[in-house]
Scaffold this active site. Sequence first.
Site, PDB file in Angstrom:
ATOM      1  N   ASP A  12      16.415  15.061  46.539  1.00  0.00           N
ATOM      2  CA  ASP A  12      15.187  15.572  45.928  1.00  0.00           C
ATOM      3  C   ASP A  12      14.027  14.623  46.223  1.00  0.00           C
ATOM      4  OD1 ASP A  12      13.625  17.297  44.357  1.00  0.00           O
ATOM      5  OD2 ASP A  12      15.287  17.612  42.963  1.00  0.00           O
TER       6      ASP A  12
ATOM      7  N   ASP B 115      10.603  25.373  43.084  1.00  0.00           N
ATOM      8  CA  ASP B 115      11.847  25.879  42.483  1.00  0.00           C
ATOM      9  C   ASP B 115      11.793  27.385  42.225  1.00  0.00           C
ATOM     10  OD1 ASP B 115      12.455  23.241  42.474  1.00  0.00           O
ATOM     11  OD2 ASP B 115      12.937  23.126  40.339  1.00  0.00           O
TER      12      ASP B 115
END
Length: 635
Positions: free
Chosen positions: A193, A280
Amino acid sequence: MLKATLLAFTLFAVTALSATAAQPVADPLAPAGHWTGATAGRAATPPMGWNSWNAFRTDVDEAKVMGTAKVLVDSGLRDLGYIYVNIDDGWWLKRRTSDGRMQVRTAIFPSAKVGGSETSSFRPFTDKLHRMGLKAGIYTDIGGNSCSQAYDLHSPNLPEGTTAERQIGLRGHVQQDIKLYFADWGFDYIKVDACGINVYGADSPVVKQHKYNVYPPLIDQASINRTDIPAVRALYQQVADALAASNPDGDYVYSICAWGAADVRSWGKDVGNLWRTSGDITPQWGRMLHTFDSASTRALYAGPGHWNDPDMLFVGHGDFDVHHLTEARTHFSLWAMINAPLIIGYDLRNAPPALMSIWSNKDIVRVNQDRGGHQAVLAYDSDDVQIFVKTLSDSGTKAVLLLNRGSGPAEITLTPAQLKMVGDVALTDLWSKKTMTLTGGEQTFTLQPRESRVFEAKGKRQLADGMYLSEIPGAINIARDGVAVPLPDPIVHRMSNPWGATTNGGERPSYGGWGGARADATPYDQALTVDGTVFTSGIGILANSRMEVKAAGFSHFEAKVGVDDSTRNLKDKVVFQVFGDGHLLAQATAAYGQAAQPLTADLANVKIVELVARNDASSSDLPLVVTWGDAALRE
Ligand code: GLA
């Protein structure tokens, strides 16, 4: 046929770049003579499996993961290909400051409590998954701190301890952590990430409140110009290098999670096996369309070993729950068509049969896992209705998806031409398994709101003895796409902000890649058109580009080339060159307003064709759009 092998080694001086003495630099468009697309890692087809995040966020634990793993095995999902069991954010306790070794939160992963000098180890956990015929995935961050440490402050599983102990990301520990996760703990997959290089700036309230180390952000999600693209890429490349070093057998998957920022949609293919093309996903129809769109126009950037990632599946939740099976099937089918990783995000221990039957639709999974790796290409596009066509490696067969994105019924007409076929086409519905024949030129289907239909289509191809390049995007590596200045892509669905507020002025285009290479469209989403002639097949790309095409088995290449009518640079000429295994085979020069010129090349024994379009004598900075019309490989 021209023979100009030496061109491959030509050097030319770039004088404009520097005020000081001009240094000769290698010609960036020189043919490589071989496939330069990345081949590291093990992702010949899109990865399939499960991840804890969409099911549990940070409230993950061993019982939940192992319970899920058991269902994967018992239900037959594993045997369909869902083999990766991936832990997301929340597994970590702290970094041991004496030696930098990461510690597992053994309160939630009890098998990791091994004592001794290691204190904790995921080895028993991964051993167990491996014994079950599964593979194991872990999660980290490219910076010092994670996303949960900024966004999930209520989480029960945040890292603990001093500022240094809570530095659980890779920053300063790339070699050590990757060796620990892969060589020592036996993981097979890693998601990396990017919050650590995004939200830990000096002015971030969370940094002050929680006494995190300051890390001046390299990514500004709202601004490509304010993002340090080379620095972000270099950090992710360090991880790629460490992964190769820790996995001598090359059996690993590297998932880059930089949310479409830092122009990762352009370079992800050269660094990792999959790269998030957007922010997301949430379990909302509009958000699903948003993340889907961020990947669906990027077919030429994906192929075996490297996949666009519009984020994990949200089947089972919200707009895609068991009460919305139309939407759930559409979400799943869309991911399958564009070769997205099929990563389930649901608590499988409690999955109703109606949901299980979606993930286990063998035919849809087969479309996704087709070994050709050709991402579906848009045959019709609008805000309401789309048609996607995907070539299956079994030559002559296509998968086609009709999509109603809107909130009312829609009529969608399918023609053989959209499938690049002629004559009658046999269709099998991959959900109902019903068969029908597309006769008389076309058929109109009525689709309910948010409904999709997926068919396998068999018929006579337009090119009985070859393939248009736009039918085989998985066989193409865009070595250079000619984009000089990364720009945000404006054709991604702009959903209302899923995190609530409508106070920020709206959802702006923010993912780099606008102007990139397109199959059957120009880089700016127009129809391919040269001097008024429209090409329904072809590659649209900017000048100063180079493509590599796998050509083994074909005897010649052909195209009609020219400057596209949509170009903004009306002045400059383009030299089109075709190379075979590094040798110049054919070339043509074209300018705006000239008719498309035929370009053919003999390919006897050629493995890699390279297509170069070079701005002959740049006099303008405006984008120069070129069209390789009807570009095809023929037997
Ligand atoms: C980011 C990622 C998500 C998930 C969370 C975990 O938002 O994009 O996929 O990993 O972090 O905190």
